[in-house]
Design a protein around this motif. Structure first.
Motif, PDB file in Angstrom:
ATOM      1  N   ILE A   1      16.231  11.193  -5.700  1.00 60.30           N
ATOM      2  CA  ILE A   1      14.855  12.206  -5.134  1.00 60.30           C
ATOM      3  C   ILE A   1      15.511  12.610  -4.034  1.00 60.30           C
ATOM      4  O   ILE A   1      16.764  12.070  -2.866  1.00 60.30           O
ATOM      5  CB  ILE A   1      13.844  11.508  -4.041  1.00 60.30           C
ATOM      6  N   LYS A   2      16.144  13.707  -4.108  1.00 64.64           N
ATOM      7  CA  LYS A   2      16.376  15.103  -3.335  1.00 64.64           C
ATOM      8  C   LYS A   2      15.617  15.116  -1.842  1.00 64.64           C
ATOM      9  O   LYS A   2      14.587  15.956  -2.000  1.00 64.64           O
ATOM     10  CB  LYS A   2      17.021  15.648  -4.057  1.00 64.64           C
ATOM     11  N   LEU A   3      17.060  15.577  -1.230  1.00 62.88           N
ATOM     12  CA  LEU A   3      16.177  17.280  -0.261  1.00 62.88           C
ATOM     13  C   LEU A   3      15.145  18.269  -1.017  1.00 62.88           C
ATOM     14  O   LEU A   3      14.414  18.480  -0.180  1.00 62.88           O
ATOM     15  CB  LEU A   3      16.998  17.461   0.736  1.00 62.88           C
ATOM     16  N   GLU A   4      15.766  18.803  -1.887  1.00 65.46           N
ATOM     17  CA  GLU A   4      14.735  20.013  -2.847  1.00 65.46           C
ATOM     18  C   GLU A   4      14.071  19.689  -3.146  1.00 65.46           C
ATOM     19  O   GLU A   4      13.309  20.685  -3.385  1.00 65.46           O
ATOM     20  CB  GLU A   4      16.185  20.357  -3.739  1.00 65.46           C
ATOM     21  N   ASP A   5      13.528  18.751  -3.415  1.00 66.89           N
ATOM     22  CA  ASP A   5      11.895  18.262  -3.823  1.00 66.89           C
ATOM     23  C   ASP A   5      11.012  18.183  -2.301  1.00 66.89           C
ATOM     24  O   ASP A   5      10.359  17.823  -2.417  1.00 66.89           O
ATOM     25  CB  ASP A   5      12.084  16.896  -4.487  1.00 66.89           C
ATOM     26  N   ARG A   6      11.744  18.211  -1.161  1.00 66.92           N
ATOM     27  CA  ARG A   6      10.912  17.943  -0.066  1.00 66.92           C
ATOM     28  C   ARG A   6      11.162  19.113   0.887  1.00 66.92           C
ATOM     29  O   ARG A   6      10.659  19.371   1.866  1.00 66.92           O
ATOM     30  CB  ARG A   6      11.261  16.553   0.436  1.00 66.92           C
ATOM     31  N   GLU A   7      11.708  20.340   0.206  1.00 66.80           N
ATOM     32  CA  GLU A   7      11.522  21.516   1.568  1.00 66.80           C
ATOM     33  C   GLU A   7      10.147  22.298   1.365  1.00 66.80           C
ATOM     34  O   GLU A   7       9.156  21.769   0.301  1.00 66.80           O
ATOM     35  CB  GLU A   7      12.562  22.583   0.249  1.00 66.80           C
ATOM     36  N   ALA A   8       9.780  23.231   2.143  1.00 65.02           N
ATOM     37  CA  ALA A   8       9.255  23.783   2.754  1.00 65.02           C
ATOM     38  C   ALA A   8       8.531  24.545   0.794  1.00 65.02           C
ATOM     39  O   ALA A   8       9.716  25.200   0.738  1.00 65.02           O
ATOM     40  CB  ALA A   8       9.125  24.637   4.010  1.00 65.02           C
ATOM     41  N   LYS A   9       7.594  24.547   0.528  1.00 70.58           N
ATOM     42  CA  LYS A   9       7.715  25.685  -0.101  1.00 70.58           C
ATOM     43  C   LYS A   9       6.131  26.611  -0.178  1.00 70.58           C
ATOM     44  O   LYS A   9       5.560  25.586   1.104  1.00 70.58           O
ATOM     45  CB  LYS A   9       7.371  24.841  -1.225  1.00 70.58           C
ATOM     46  N   SER A  10       6.246  27.949  -0.387  1.00 70.10           N
ATOM     47  CA  SER A  10       4.932  28.463  -0.046  1.00 70.10           C
ATOM     48  C   SER A  10       4.393  29.280  -1.398  1.00 70.10           C
ATOM     49  O   SER A  10       4.867  28.667  -2.119  1.00 70.10           O
ATOM     50  CB  SER A  10       5.285  29.617   0.393  1.00 70.10           C
TER      51      SER A  10
ATOM     52  N   VAL B   1       0.941  -1.634   0.235  1.00 68.40           N
ATOM     53  CA  VAL B   1      -0.451   0.289   0.054  1.00 68.40           C
ATOM     54  C   VAL B   1       1.002   1.192   0.143  1.00 68.40           C
ATOM     55  O   VAL B   1       2.036   1.425   0.762  1.00 68.40           O
ATOM     56  CB  VAL B   1      -0.948   0.417   0.995  1.00 68.40           C
ATOM     57  N   ILE B   2       0.593   2.395  -0.832  1.00 69.92           N
ATOM     58  CA  ILE B   2       0.924   3.451  -0.821  1.00 69.92           C
ATOM     59  C   ILE B   2       0.819   4.052   0.988  1.00 69.92           C
ATOM     60  O   ILE B   2      -0.179   4.348   1.018  1.00 69.92           O
ATOM     61  CB  ILE B   2       0.460   4.572  -2.231  1.00 69.92           C
ATOM     62  N   ARG B   3       1.846   4.502   1.086  1.00 68.53           N
ATOM     63  CA  ARG B   3       1.900   5.202   2.796  1.00 68.53           C
ATOM     64  C   ARG B   3       1.801   6.579   2.273  1.00 68.53           C
ATOM     65  O   ARG B   3       1.079   7.455   2.791  1.00 68.53           O
ATOM     66  CB  ARG B   3       2.764   4.523   3.515  1.00 68.53           C
ATOM     67  N   SER B   4       2.198   6.732   2.020  1.00 61.44           N
ATOM     68  CA  SER B   4       2.892   8.672   1.447  1.00 61.44           C
ATOM     69  C   SER B   4       3.612   8.968   0.039  1.00 61.44           C
ATOM     70  O   SER B   4       4.301   8.035  -0.590  1.00 61.44           O
ATOM     71  CB  SER B   4       2.734   9.038   2.043  1.00 61.44           C
ATOM     72  N   VAL B   5       3.370  10.266  -0.571  1.00 58.84           N
ATOM     73  CA  VAL B   5       4.319  10.288  -1.814  1.00 58.84           C
ATOM     74  C   VAL B   5       5.469  11.387  -1.620  1.00 58.84           C
ATOM     75  O   VAL B   5       4.942  12.227  -0.536  1.00 58.84           O
ATOM     76  CB  VAL B   5       3.383  10.378  -3.067  1.00 58.84           C
ATOM     77  N   VAL B   6       6.564  11.284  -1.857  1.00 58.71           N
ATOM     78  CA  VAL B   6       7.342  12.281  -1.234  1.00 58.71           C
ATOM     79  C   VAL B   6       7.313  13.468  -2.791  1.00 58.71           C
ATOM     80  O   VAL B   6       7.322  13.053  -3.436  1.00 58.71           O
ATOM     81  CB  VAL B   6       8.822  11.402  -2.113  1.00 58.71           C
ATOM     82  N   PRO B   7       6.907  14.220  -2.001  1.00 64.82           N
ATOM     83  CA  PRO B   7       6.723  15.640  -3.266  1.00 64.82           C
ATOM     84  C   PRO B   7       7.781  15.449  -3.987  1.00 64.82           C
ATOM     85  O   PRO B   7       9.357  15.901  -3.711  1.00 64.82           O
ATOM     86  CB  PRO B   7       6.672  16.708  -1.945  1.00 64.82           C
ATOM     87  N   GLY B   8       8.037  15.985  -5.398  1.00 64.71           N
ATOM     88  CA  GLY B   8       8.711  16.205  -6.682  1.00 64.71           C
ATOM     89  C   GLY B   8       9.362  14.856  -6.926  1.00 64.71           C
ATOM     90  O   GLY B   8       9.560  15.246  -7.877  1.00 64.71           O
ATOM     91  N   GLY B   9       8.825  14.110  -6.175  1.00 65.44           N
ATOM     92  CA  GLY B   9       9.240  12.765  -6.508  1.00 65.44           C
ATOM     93  C   GLY B   9       7.880  12.040  -7.421  1.00 65.44           C
ATOM     94  O   GLY B   9       7.447  12.600  -8.313  1.00 65.44           O
TER      95      GLY B   9
END
Length: 462
Positions: free
Chosen positions: A123-132, A44-52
């Motif tokens: 998958i990099k940290l930049e894809d998971r940074e806080a964004k506004s 089951v997909i638990r969550s997806v990484v933003p930007g991935g």
């Protein structure tokens, strides 16, 4: 098995899983950018990484089930009943390679899988940074009023600095309030949860931590500065856990922000990892690691976030049954308990305001969220049905019925937005594709907060 009989998060990590843990800690790995779990023989997909890749495809969501995996043009391999680590091995691969997944949608009753093709990436940290972003309604009573939305996918190192930068940017753009979006945020650094809380309060405790010996320590904000003192709401869901719950609970206990959304996951424990290779270095092959729980989190009001999580001030309707999902459903999970309240001063009382906002919210969700209520009824009926048809015509008919329902709902939403109807789901206009129902309602409530002048109530600690 022995470790997990002690507590839900105490476990042995095989060399393969220990390697995966290190990749996640280093915030750099190659794959599709999805967190998976094993449930009733399904992956089951638990969550997806933003930007991935999974997130960017817009075709994979939490609760979806992976039933088949294929490499490039190879035949699909049925992975129902497989071990989770074996499925992960099939899915992950070098950047630029192709993987195809057969997906059964978690939000649909259909048992006909969709095929999703993904190009693996790093998958990099930049894809998971806080964004506004600035949210400005194009219609309705709040037209042209600006709100800031800060999406935080995880509590990574230096998160508070990124959020501080985003707040400064939003303030320059003249937003009237801010929504902190913690949906799908499974946690991360405890230190960052404390530092993030410190951006919105003057000073004081953020979380209490009790170890196995009963010793209690406080994580506190001590700088005496408030970086943002305007109207604030926090949006959470059932997948918001750990550090997300610490931040949301602190904002709630201080009466600094209104918490909106679903009851959170309820993970209130602290883990530590130790590689076995350092102890047993006589063996050539890697031995993996052990993960064990060393402490529990407690809110500053004394209650644990374990099991109960954070209950929002204003609850959104949810298709996720809390009795089926969350820390409380883990085998041998530690119980909820409480300790003494920490010494802290709150902002103004907002009970009456919350009651008024809840009434407005309930009035809105009768129309805006009616689809969720319908899905909840169908889900409960389907849940009781332990059979599945093997007749192809029945399955095809079921899929067609689901697609027809989705099209009707889509056109109803388009009508509310004053847009033209579509003939099929492939012709969705950008305006509808970008609409996030939960975020939309969080924005409505935040505008209600502005109208109720909660800012005046919460502008000073008392």
């Amino acid at each position: 098995s022995f470790a997990r009989s002690i507590e839900a998060h105490t476990s042995y990590l095989s060399p393969r899983n220990a390697e995966r843990f290190q990749m996640e800690m280093n915030l750099s790995f190659e794959g599709i950018g999805a967190v998976l779990l094993s449930e009733d023989d399904f992956t089951v997909i638990r969550s997806v990484v933003p930007g991935g890749p999974a997130d960017l495809s817009q075709k994979i969501k939490p609760e979806d089930k992976i039933v088949g995996v294929a490499q490039d043009e190879d035949e699909f391999v049925d992975v129902i009943g497989w071990r989770l680590d074996e499925v992960v091995e099939l899915i992950k691969g070098p950047k630029g390679s192709t993987v195809k997944l057969q997906i059964m949608k978690g939000s649909s009753e259909s048992t006909v899988p969709d095929v999703v093709t993904l190009i693996r990436d790093k998958i990099k940290l930049e894809d998971r940074e806080a964004k506004s972003e600035v949210y400005t309604p194009k219609t309705g009573p709040h037209k042209d009023q600006k709100l800031g939305v800060i999406a935080i996918p995880s509590f990574y190192n230096k998160l508070h600095q990124d959020v501080q930068r985003e707040i400064a940017s939003l303030t320059e753009q003249g937003v009237e309030g801010i929504i902190v979006d913690l949906r799908g945020n499974g946690g991360g650094s405890l230190t960052e949860a404390t530092l993030l809380s410190g951006l919105f309060i003057d000073k004081g405790p953020v979380v209490q931590i009790r170890d196995g010996a009963g010793r209690i320590r406080l994580e506190q904000d001590v700088d005496g500065k408030v970086f943002y003192d305007g109207p604030l709401t926090v949006l959470v869901d059932r997948y918001s856990a750990s550090a997300s719950e610490i931040f949301a609970a602190a904002m709630q206990d201080y009466n600094r922000a209104l918490i909106l959304g679903e009851q959170t996951f309820g993970k209130g424990t602290v883990q530590q990892h130790r590689p076995l290779g350092r102890i047993y270095d006589l063996y050539e092959n890697p031995l993996g690691s052990v993960q064990f729980t060393i402490a529990k989190f407690y809110r500053i009001n004394g209650g644990s976030t374990q099991h109960k999580g954070v209950i929002p001030d204003i609850l959104f309707p949810s298709v996720i049954d809390h009795a089926d999902w969350g820390e409380s459903q883990e085998d041998n999970a530690l119980p909820w308990d409480s300790i003494a309240r920490a010494n802290y001063t709150t902002f103004g009382e907002n009970k009456n305001v919350v009651e008024n906002l809840t009434a407005l919210h309930k009035q809105r969700v009768k129309t805006e969220f009616n689809y969720i209520y319908e899905d909840m009824v169908r889900y409960n009926l389907k849940k009781e049905d332990k059979t599945i048809s093997l007749v192809e015509s029945e399955r095809v008919s079921e899929k067609a019925e689901n697609e027809k329902r989705a099209l009707v709902r889509t056109n109803e939403r388009l009508a509310r937005l004053g847009l033209e109807k579509v003939e099929n789901l492939d012709d969705l206009p950008e305006e509808l594709d970008e609409i996030d129902g939960f975020l939309e309602e969080a924005a409505n409530i935040t505008y209600d907060v502005l109208a109720a002048d909660v800012y005046a109530i919460n502008s000073k600690q008392k």
